[in-house]
Design an enzyme around this catalytic site. Structure first.
Site, PDB file in Angstrom:
ATOM      1  N   ARG A  68      11.960  -0.799  10.968  1.00 24.65           N
ATOM      2  CA  ARG A  68      10.951  -0.418  11.965  1.00 24.65           C
ATOM      3  C   ARG A  68      10.837  -1.522  13.003  1.00 24.65           C
ATOM      4  NH1 ARG A  68       5.841   0.875   8.211  1.00 24.65           N
ATOM      5  NH2 ARG A  68       4.821  -0.118   9.970  1.00 24.65           N
ATOM      6  N   ARG A 120      11.986  -5.364   4.980  1.00 23.18           N
ATOM      7  CA  ARG A 120      11.724  -3.971   4.647  1.00 23.18           C
ATOM      8  C   ARG A 120      12.655  -3.048   5.440  1.00 23.18           C
ATOM      9  NH1 ARG A 120       5.528  -2.210   4.678  1.00 23.18           N
ATOM     10  NH2 ARG A 120       5.624  -2.478   6.915  1.00 23.18           N
ATOM     11  N   ARG A 150      -9.097   1.067   9.773  1.00 18.40           N
ATOM     12  CA  ARG A 150      -8.598  -0.243  10.186  1.00 18.40           C
ATOM     13  C   ARG A 150      -9.590  -0.967  11.081  1.00 18.40           C
ATOM     14  NH1 ARG A 150      -2.734   1.081   9.521  1.00 18.40           N
ATOM     15  NH2 ARG A 150      -1.544  -0.825   9.747  1.00 18.40           N
ATOM     16  N   ARG A 157       0.640  -8.265  14.102  1.00 15.72           N
ATOM     17  CA  ARG A 157      -0.097  -7.293  13.285  1.00 15.72           C
ATOM     18  C   ARG A 157      -1.048  -7.998  12.302  1.00 15.72           C
ATOM     19  NH1 ARG A 157       4.431  -3.884  10.708  1.00 15.72           N
ATOM     20  NH2 ARG A 157       2.765  -2.619   9.833  1.00 15.72           N
ATOM     21  N   LYS A 189       0.824  -1.208   0.000  1.00 16.66           N
ATOM     22  CA  LYS A 189       0.000   0.000   0.000  1.00 16.66           C
ATOM     23  C   LYS A 189       0.863   1.266   0.000  1.00 16.66           C
ATOM     24  CE  LYS A 189      -2.240  -0.799   3.872  1.00 16.66           C
ATOM     25  NZ  LYS A 189      -1.535  -1.986   4.366  1.00 16.66           N
TER      26      LYS A 189
HETATM   27  P1  AMP Z   1       1.261   1.185   9.186  1.00 12.85           P
HETATM   28  O1  AMP Z   1       2.493   1.933   8.849  1.00 12.85           O
HETATM   29  O2  AMP Z   1       0.044   1.664   8.424  1.00 12.85           O
HETATM   30  O3  AMP Z   1       1.422  -0.305   9.075  1.00 12.85           O
HETATM   31  O4  AMP Z   1       0.934   1.488  10.728  1.00 12.85           O
HETATM   32  C1  AMP Z   1       1.850   1.200  11.740  1.00 12.85           C
HETATM   33  C2  AMP Z   1       1.146   1.097  13.075  1.00 12.85           C
HETATM   34  O5  AMP Z   1       0.512   2.347  13.386  1.00 12.85           O
HETATM   35  C3  AMP Z   1       0.012   0.083  13.144  1.00 12.85           C
HETATM   36  O6  AMP Z   1       0.490  -1.234  13.395  1.00 12.85           O
HETATM   37  C4  AMP Z   1      -0.825   0.641  14.283  1.00 12.85           C
HETATM   38  O7  AMP Z   1      -0.226   0.373  15.544  1.00 12.85           O
HETATM   39  C5  AMP Z   1      -0.727   2.135  14.043  1.00 12.85           C
HETATM   40  N1  AMP Z   1      -1.824   2.603  13.146  1.00 12.85           N
HETATM   41  C6  AMP Z   1      -1.690   3.113  11.895  1.00 12.85           C
HETATM   42  N2  AMP Z   1      -2.877   3.419  11.370  1.00 12.85           N
HETATM   43  C7  AMP Z   1      -3.802   3.086  12.307  1.00 12.85           C
HETATM   44  C8  AMP Z   1      -5.229   3.140  12.366  1.00 12.85           C
HETATM   45  N3  AMP Z   1      -5.962   3.586  11.330  1.00 12.85           N
HETATM   46  N4  AMP Z   1      -5.829   2.721  13.510  1.00 12.85           N
HETATM   47  C9  AMP Z   1      -5.124   2.272  14.558  1.00 12.85           C
HETATM   48  N5  AMP Z   1      -3.771   2.177  14.573  1.00 12.85           N
HETATM   49  C10 AMP Z   1      -3.121   2.586  13.455  1.00 12.85           C
END
Ligand code: AMP
Length: 219
Positions: free
Chosen positions: A160, A127, A88, A171, A13
């Site tokens: 990360r 990554r 989410r 996750r 994404k």
């Molecule tokens: P991502 O980079 O989108 O994978 O997000 C990394 C982390 O940020 C996720 O594993 C969540 O802990 C938090 N996060 C990001 N977007 C959301 C969301 N819409 N709702 C809740 N937690 C989020």
């Protein structure tokens, strides 16, 4: 154009969002990036989010909904946006519908990325990102040393914490439990939902997305 990029972590994404953002000249709104920035700047939000993110859990809905509402209401999103990582949960999806109504945003396309679980783990654990410019790399495809190939900064390439194997497994579990029901919600609400196979070359996936977007003719 109003795009939502939906799908499990590591499905591509973020990579595609960056490409599409340049192509259509609309902002890439990544809730994960926003949270990581808040953590790096040690803001109040960052302090709250840090341990939640490190454990692979979701930041509470009310916090996330507030952030997204503020961002989508800002002038930078007036000509469109690419939303990556939100919604989410079904709660977030419902709140987003409300925000769209309030802002009179009508044509929204959801790109639903799909990728096999083991491939997600292989990709995500390889990554890497640059702390300086945010560029994404992958040890499976990119030859990396101490210097960022994108911005030239030294010693800024990192993994990360939440991309380590135990956390990515968590996750994925959270994705299945809390995020997958969002698909059902959108299907029941007749949203414009386009399936994207996340397996393959980056350029080829971009091409598929562009073709599918032309077919729905909303831009
Ligand atoms: P991502 O980079 O989108 O994978 O997000 C990394 C982390 O940020 C996720 O594993 C969540 O802990 C938090 N996060 C990001 N977007 C959301 C969301 N819409 N709702 C809740 N937690 C989020």
């Amino acid at each position: 154009m109003h795009l939502i990029l939906f799908g499990p972590p590591g499905a591509g994404k973020g990579t595609q969002a960056k490409i599409l953002s340049q192509k259509f000249n609309i902002p890439h709104i990544s809730t994960g990036d926003m949270l990581r920035e808040a953590v790096a700047n040690q803001t109040e939000l960052g302090m709250k989010a840090k341990s939640i993110m490190e454990s692979g859990q979701l930041v509470p809905d009310d916090i996330m909904i507030g952030i997204v509402k503020d961002t989508l209401s800002s002038t930078k999103c007036k000509d469109g946006f690419i939303l990556d990582g939100f919604p989410r949960t079904v709660e977030q999806a419902k709140a987003l519908d409300k925000i769209f109504k309030e802002l009179n945003i009508k044509e929204v396309i959801i790109l639903d990325f799909n990728l096999d679980e083991e491939e997600i783990i292989r990709r995500v654990t390889n990554r890497r990102s640059c702390k300086n410019c945010g560029a994404l790399f992958n040890l499976l495809y990119d030859k990396l040393d101490d210097i960022c190939p994108n911005c030239g900064a030294k010693g800024t390439i990192y993994q990360r914490d939440d991309d380590k194997e135990d956390v990515i497994r968590k996750r994925i579990e959270v994705y299945k439990k809390s995020t997958l029901p969002v698909k059902k919600y959108y299907r029941e609400n007749d949203a414009c939902f386009i399936s994207i196979d996340g397996f393959g070359e980056i350029e080829q996936i971009t091409q598929t997305i562009l073709e599918k977007l032309t077919q729905v003719k909303v831009h």
